[in-house]
Design an enzyme around this catalytic site. Structure first.
Site, PDB file in Angstrom:
ATOM      1  N   ARG A 155      -0.012   8.854  -6.052  1.00 37.36           N
ATOM      2  CA  ARG A 155       0.474   8.444  -4.731  1.00 37.36           C
ATOM      3  C   ARG A 155       1.219   7.117  -4.767  1.00 37.36           C
ATOM      4  NH1 ARG A 155      -5.129   8.323  -5.033  1.00 37.36           N
ATOM      5  NH2 ARG A 155      -6.271   6.493  -4.260  1.00 37.36           N
ATOM      6  N   GLU A 164      -7.177   2.409  -7.503  1.00 32.78           N
ATOM      7  CA  GLU A 164      -8.131   2.235  -6.416  1.00 32.78           C
ATOM      8  C   GLU A 164      -9.548   2.144  -6.986  1.00 32.78           C
ATOM      9  OE1 GLU A 164      -9.284   1.100  -3.729  1.00 32.78           O
ATOM     10  OE2 GLU A 164      -8.156   2.305  -2.266  1.00 32.78           O
ATOM     11  N   ARG A 189       0.844  -1.193   0.000  1.00 30.71           N
ATOM     12  CA  ARG A 189       0.000   0.000   0.000  1.00 30.71           C
ATOM     13  C   ARG A 189       0.880   1.244   0.000  1.00 30.71           C
ATOM     14  NH1 ARG A 189      -4.519   2.035   4.487  1.00 30.71           N
ATOM     15  NH2 ARG A 189      -5.193   3.851   3.287  1.00 30.71           N
ATOM     16  N   HIS A 190       0.495   2.237  -0.791  1.00 26.27           N
ATOM     17  CA  HIS A 190       1.246   3.498  -0.839  1.00 26.27           C
ATOM     18  C   HIS A 190       1.334   4.128   0.543  1.00 26.27           C
ATOM     19  CE1 HIS A 190      -2.466   5.795  -0.275  1.00 26.27           C
ATOM     20  NE2 HIS A 190      -3.031   4.978  -1.164  1.00 26.27           N
ATOM     21  N   GLY A 191       2.264   5.053   0.682  1.00 24.74           N
ATOM     22  CA  GLY A 191       2.409   5.765   1.947  1.00 24.74           C
ATOM     23  C   GLY A 191       1.215   6.661   2.228  1.00 24.74           C
ATOM     24  N   GLU A 192       1.114   7.061   3.467  1.00 20.00           N
ATOM     25  CA  GLU A 192       0.015   7.934   3.892  1.00 20.00           C
ATOM     26  C   GLU A 192      -0.048   9.202   3.047  1.00 20.00           C
ATOM     27  OE1 GLU A 192      -0.950   9.369   8.269  1.00 20.00           O
ATOM     28  OE2 GLU A 192       0.454  10.745   7.268  1.00 20.00           O
ATOM     29  N   HIS A 217      -3.131   0.180  -3.747  1.00 17.80           N
ATOM     30  CA  HIS A 217      -4.015   0.872  -2.816  1.00 17.80           C
ATOM     31  C   HIS A 217      -4.667  -0.114  -1.860  1.00 17.80           C
ATOM     32  CE1 HIS A 217      -3.778   4.309  -5.642  1.00 17.80           C
ATOM     33  NE2 HIS A 217      -3.792   3.360  -6.553  1.00 17.80           N
TER      34      HIS A 217
END
Length: 201
Positions: free
Chosen positions: A57, A78, A7-10, A143
């Site tokens: 992202r 996503e 999952r991508h970073g925040e 995502h």
């Protein structure tokens, strides 16, 4: 073969608990740190192939991992959240409780959004395609929803029973062959940061 779903970073919208869907929101400072922190895990996995969603992202996360020229695949975008894009999770839970719960269970589609079944189908197509192309493990920067869809498709876990992966953390599916017919869960939330990190769609 392993398919590593990172999952991508925040992002800034993650902090605000806003649903992102196909919209782009920049990584927060913490999100960049999460991506950099995962680099040691990525190196240890030694993936034969690295792919990513084509949204900003995920591409930024991949670059921070050192994959400047990452191959992008829009099948790993996503879930399109339609008119719910940009809405806050707490507001939806408070004012549209039944619809929100049904949506999390894959049984409701916001107007102009993407149905869960179709979403799962495109994610599964992407996973099987890249499994067939790789000579070893695949790292996909994606995502939260994509990971949930993969779990639903390849592990048979209902979406309502899957807790979102922490930003900057990965789940690993181990496939018996490149056909991508059966998978076993090898790892979940690998590289997860402190418990107080924000976890939202």
């Amino acid at each position: 073969m392993r398919f590593i779903l990172l999952r991508h970073g925040e992002t800034l919208w993650n902090i605000e608990q806003r649903l992102q869907g196909h919209e782009n929101s920049e990584l927060s400072d913490r999100g960049r740190e999460q991506a950099l922190r995962f680099a040691k895990y990525a190196s240890a996995f030694q993936p034969a192939l690295v792919v990513a969603s084509d949204l900003g992202r995920t591409k930024e996360t991949a670059r921070l991992l050192g994959y400047e020229d990452v191959v992008c695949d829009k099948r790993f975008r996503e879930l399109n959240m339609g008119e719910w894009t940009g809405r806050s999770k707490p507001e939806l839970i408070a004012n549209h409780t039944d619809d929100y719960n049904a949506w999390r269970a894959g049984q409701y589609t916001p107007r102009n959004g993407e149905a869960w079944a179709g979403f799962c189908s495109r994610v599964a197509q992407g996973v099987r395609h890249w499994l067939s192309q790789a000579e070893g493990d695949v790292l996909a920067v994606v995502h939260s929803g994509v990971i949930r869809a993969a779990f639903s498709e390849f592990l048979g876990i209902p979406p309502a029973r899957i807790i979102p992966t922490t930003p900057g953390a990965a789940a690993v599916l181990n496939f018996e062959n490149r056909a991508g017919l059966e998978a076993k869960l090898e790892g979940y939330n690998i590289g997860a940061v402190a418990p107080d990190e924000t976890v939202s769609d």
